[in-house]
Design an enzyme around this catalytic site. Structure first.
Site, PDB file in Angstrom:
ATOM      1  N   SER A   9       0.853  -1.184   0.000  1.00 15.66           N
ATOM      2  CA  SER A   9       0.000   0.000   0.000  1.00 15.66           C
ATOM      3  C   SER A   9       0.892   1.239   0.000  1.00 15.66           C
ATOM      4  O   SER A   9       1.549   1.545   0.997  1.00 15.66           O
ATOM      5  CB  SER A   9      -0.901  -0.011   1.238  1.00 15.66           C
ATOM      6  OG  SER A   9      -1.676   1.161   1.282  1.00 15.66           O
ATOM      7  N   HIS A  33      -0.595  -1.059  -4.681  1.00 14.07           N
ATOM      8  CA  HIS A  33      -1.931  -0.664  -4.239  1.00 14.07           C
ATOM      9  C   HIS A  33      -1.937   0.841  -3.998  1.00 14.07           C
ATOM     10  O   HIS A  33      -1.173   1.348  -3.170  1.00 14.07           O
ATOM     11  CB  HIS A  33      -2.290  -1.404  -2.943  1.00 14.07           C
ATOM     12  CG  HIS A  33      -3.693  -1.163  -2.501  1.00 14.07           C
ATOM     13  ND1 HIS A  33      -4.768  -1.823  -3.055  1.00 14.07           N
ATOM     14  CD2 HIS A  33      -4.206  -0.332  -1.560  1.00 14.07           C
ATOM     15  CE1 HIS A  33      -5.873  -1.412  -2.470  1.00 14.07           C
ATOM     16  NE2 HIS A  33      -5.563  -0.504  -1.558  1.00 14.07           N
ATOM     17  N   ASP A  35      -4.329   3.966  -2.960  1.00 11.31           N
ATOM     18  CA  ASP A  35      -5.594   4.423  -2.391  1.00 11.31           C
ATOM     19  C   ASP A  35      -5.886   5.849  -2.825  1.00 11.31           C
ATOM     20  O   ASP A  35      -5.052   6.743  -2.654  1.00 11.31           O
ATOM     21  CB  ASP A  35      -5.528   4.393  -0.864  1.00 11.31           C
ATOM     22  CG  ASP A  35      -5.585   2.988  -0.304  1.00 11.31           C
ATOM     23  OD1 ASP A  35      -6.560   2.275  -0.600  1.00 11.31           O
ATOM     24  OD2 ASP A  35      -4.661   2.590   0.432  1.00 11.31           O
ATOM     25  N   MET A  37      -8.712   8.638  -2.001  1.00  7.67           N
ATOM     26  CA  MET A  37      -9.820   8.994  -1.118  1.00  7.67           C
ATOM     27  C   MET A  37     -10.208  10.443  -1.387  1.00  7.67           C
ATOM     28  O   MET A  37      -9.343  11.279  -1.651  1.00  7.67           O
ATOM     29  CB  MET A  37      -9.401   8.833   0.346  1.00  7.67           C
ATOM     30  CG  MET A  37      -8.795   7.489   0.689  1.00  7.67           C
ATOM     31  SD  MET A  37      -8.332   7.408   2.434  1.00  7.67           S
ATOM     32  CE  MET A  37      -7.344   5.893   2.444  1.00  7.67           C
ATOM     33  N   HIS A  66      -7.544   1.673  -5.718  1.00 11.36           N
ATOM     34  CA  HIS A  66      -8.699   1.491  -4.831  1.00 11.36           C
ATOM     35  C   HIS A  66      -9.392   2.838  -4.687  1.00 11.36           C
ATOM     36  O   HIS A  66      -8.848   3.770  -4.098  1.00 11.36           O
ATOM     37  CB  HIS A  66      -8.182   0.971  -3.481  1.00 11.36           C
ATOM     38  CG  HIS A  66      -9.238   0.817  -2.441  1.00 11.36           C
ATOM     39  ND1 HIS A  66      -8.929   0.476  -1.141  1.00 11.36           N
ATOM     40  CD2 HIS A  66     -10.585   0.941  -2.476  1.00 11.36           C
ATOM     41  CE1 HIS A  66     -10.040   0.417  -0.430  1.00 11.36           C
ATOM     42  NE2 HIS A  66     -11.056   0.694  -1.212  1.00 11.36           N
ATOM     43  N   MET A  68     -11.802   4.965  -3.021  1.00 13.20           N
ATOM     44  CA  MET A  68     -12.658   5.275  -1.877  1.00 13.20           C
ATOM     45  C   MET A  68     -13.246   6.659  -2.110  1.00 13.20           C
ATOM     46  O   MET A  68     -12.903   7.634  -1.441  1.00 13.20           O
ATOM     47  CB  MET A  68     -11.850   5.204  -0.585  1.00 13.20           C
ATOM     48  CG  MET A  68     -11.625   3.788  -0.117  1.00 13.20           C
ATOM     49  SD  MET A  68     -10.641   3.689   1.391  1.00 13.20           S
ATOM     50  CE  MET A  68      -9.018   3.453   0.671  1.00 13.20           C
ATOM     51  N   MET A 138     -12.547  -5.747   2.553  1.00 19.43           N
ATOM     52  CA  MET A 138     -12.037  -4.872   3.604  1.00 19.43           C
ATOM     53  C   MET A 138     -12.200  -5.590   4.946  1.00 19.43           C
ATOM     54  O   MET A 138     -13.300  -5.994   5.302  1.00 19.43           O
ATOM     55  CB  MET A 138     -12.799  -3.547   3.638  1.00 19.43           C
ATOM     56  CG  MET A 138     -12.653  -2.670   2.408  1.00 19.43           C
ATOM     57  SD  MET A 138     -10.977  -2.047   2.143  1.00 19.43           S
ATOM     58  CE  MET A 138     -10.668  -1.124   3.643  1.00 19.43           C
ATOM     59  N   PHE A 144      -8.633   4.806   7.108  1.00 20.97           N
ATOM     60  CA  PHE A 144      -7.462   5.094   7.926  1.00 20.97           C
ATOM     61  C   PHE A 144      -6.671   3.816   8.175  1.00 20.97           C
ATOM     62  O   PHE A 144      -7.250   2.747   8.375  1.00 20.97           O
ATOM     63  CB  PHE A 144      -7.868   5.707   9.274  1.00 20.97           C
ATOM     64  CG  PHE A 144      -8.526   7.048   9.144  1.00 20.97           C
ATOM     65  CD1 PHE A 144      -7.778   8.213   9.119  1.00 20.97           C
ATOM     66  CD2 PHE A 144      -9.902   7.145   9.012  1.00 20.97           C
ATOM     67  CE1 PHE A 144      -8.387   9.453   8.970  1.00 20.97           C
ATOM     68  CE2 PHE A 144     -10.528   8.375   8.864  1.00 20.97           C
ATOM     69  CZ  PHE A 144      -9.762   9.531   8.843  1.00 20.97           C
ATOM     70  N   ALA A 145      -5.346   3.933   8.185  1.00 19.20           N
ATOM     71  CA  ALA A 145      -4.487   2.784   8.468  1.00 19.20           C
ATOM     72  C   ALA A 145      -4.466   2.505   9.964  1.00 19.20           C
ATOM     73  O   ALA A 145      -4.785   3.361  10.788  1.00 19.20           O
ATOM     74  CB  ALA A 145      -3.069   3.074   7.968  1.00 19.20           C
ATOM     75  N   ASP A 176      -7.736  -6.297   2.235  1.00 19.91           N
ATOM     76  CA  ASP A 176      -7.217  -4.970   2.567  1.00 19.91           C
ATOM     77  C   ASP A 176      -7.548  -4.666   4.029  1.00 19.91           C
ATOM     78  O   ASP A 176      -8.718  -4.581   4.392  1.00 19.91           O
ATOM     79  CB  ASP A 176      -7.851  -3.923   1.654  1.00 19.91           C
ATOM     80  CG  ASP A 176      -7.217  -2.547   1.814  1.00 19.91           C
ATOM     81  OD1 ASP A 176      -6.308  -2.398   2.658  1.00 19.91           O
ATOM     82  OD2 ASP A 176      -7.632  -1.629   1.085  1.00 19.91           O
ATOM     83  N   GLY A 177      -6.500  -4.513   4.841  1.00 18.09           N
ATOM     84  CA  GLY A 177      -6.708  -4.122   6.229  1.00 18.09           C
ATOM     85  C   GLY A 177      -6.094  -5.091   7.212  1.00 18.09           C
ATOM     86  O   GLY A 177      -6.503  -6.245   7.289  1.00 18.09           O
ATOM     87  N   SER A 178      -5.087  -4.640   7.925  1.00 20.24           N
ATOM     88  CA  SER A 178      -4.477  -5.411   9.003  1.00 20.24           C
ATOM     89  C   SER A 178      -3.929  -6.764   8.527  1.00 20.24           C
ATOM     90  O   SER A 178      -4.087  -7.777   9.189  1.00 20.24           O
ATOM     91  CB  SER A 178      -5.490  -5.619  10.133  1.00 20.24           C
ATOM     92  OG  SER A 178      -4.851  -5.933  11.340  1.00 20.24           O
ATOM     93  N   SER A 199       1.643  -0.447   6.793  1.00 21.65           N
ATOM     94  CA  SER A 199       2.580  -0.123   7.873  1.00 21.65           C
ATOM     95  C   SER A 199       2.914  -1.329   8.729  1.00 21.65           C
ATOM     96  O   SER A 199       4.082  -1.684   8.892  1.00 21.65           O
ATOM     97  CB  SER A 199       1.980   0.991   8.748  1.00 21.65           C
ATOM     98  OG  SER A 199       1.752   2.149   7.982  1.00 21.65           O
TER      99      SER A 199
END
Length: 226
Positions: A9, A33, A35, A37, A66, A68, A138, A144-145, A176-178, A199
């Site tokens: 990301s 990836h 993002d 937004m 992506h 958003m 998701m 938000f990360a 996507d996410g964690s 991150s």
């Protein structure tokens, strides 16, 4: 088992060292990836079509955007001309004109994906699921990360895998996410095929990006070894 694919990301990268970091990731990653937004669909504002056009000049990998954004149709032509390979709006934003949007994305020569928020069921996309090149689940609420993983999404990933196998669909199952040390094993077992790493999964593992990548792969292989 198919080899897992990884998509860094880029909003989590060191943008001051963009060219250097992209040259490193060109030899390691499977996708980029990006993002985008708009401050409306989600409150944050991140990257842009202008970023995509600059990334395209140095990228050796497919660029996955992506969206958003509340009005994804406003971005499709510009993103396609900027060099996006995949354009992936949210189901929540296109279901009033999903077929037109998907056809527009493909008409510009891009691959069409869809993104599902955690509370959005697969049922929402059942009439156009066969047209999709990628479905992104998701596992955090978007925008938000650094948010905690939502474990209920494992069943959604499993359902997408079952539908794909049963019907011969061609979409990639992306998460996507964690995506990190705490979730690599359960996401792989559920049927994920592409993990978006930010991150916690990649960039914060080491200030030296090649070392961070190697650490991520060591963690992934240790966590998913049978």
């Amino acid at each position: 088992m198919k080899k897992m694919m990884f998509s860094p990301s880029l909003m989590c990268m060191d943008l001051l060292s963009m060219k250097e970091q992209v040259e490193i990731l060109n030899e390691r990653a499977d996708f980029y990836h990006v993002d985008i937004m708009d401050g409306h669909f989600v409150k944050n504002i991140t990257l842009s079509p202008f970023f995509v056009s600059n990334l395209k000049r140095i990228s050796k990998l497919p660029i996955d955007v992506h969206l958003m954004t509340e009005y994804p149709d406003d971005y499709i032509e510009e993103l396609a001309k900027s060099g996006a390979d995949y354009i992936c709006p949210h189901a929540e934003t296109i279901n009033k004109d999903a077929f037109r949007i998907i056809n527009k994305i493909k008409g510009f020569g891009c691959k069409a994906g869809i993104v599902l928020n955690p509370a959005t069921p697969i049922e929402w996309i059942k009439y156009y699921i066969h047209l999709l090149d990628k479905i992104t689940v998701m596992t955090v609420d978007p925008g938000f990360a650094g948010q905690p993983f939502i474990p209920e999404m494992l069943d959604k990933i499993k359902e997408l895998k079952e539908l794909k196998e049963k019907n011969g669909y061609n979409y990639l199952i992306e998460v996507d996410g964690s995506c990190n040390e705490r979730t690599f094993d359960i996401l792989t077992e559920a049927g994920a095929e592409v993990l978006i790493v930010g991150s916690s999964g990649l960039f914060n593992l080491d200030s030296d990006l090649p070392k961070a990548w190697d650490k991520m792969m060591e963690i992934y292989e240790a966590k998913t070894a049978k």
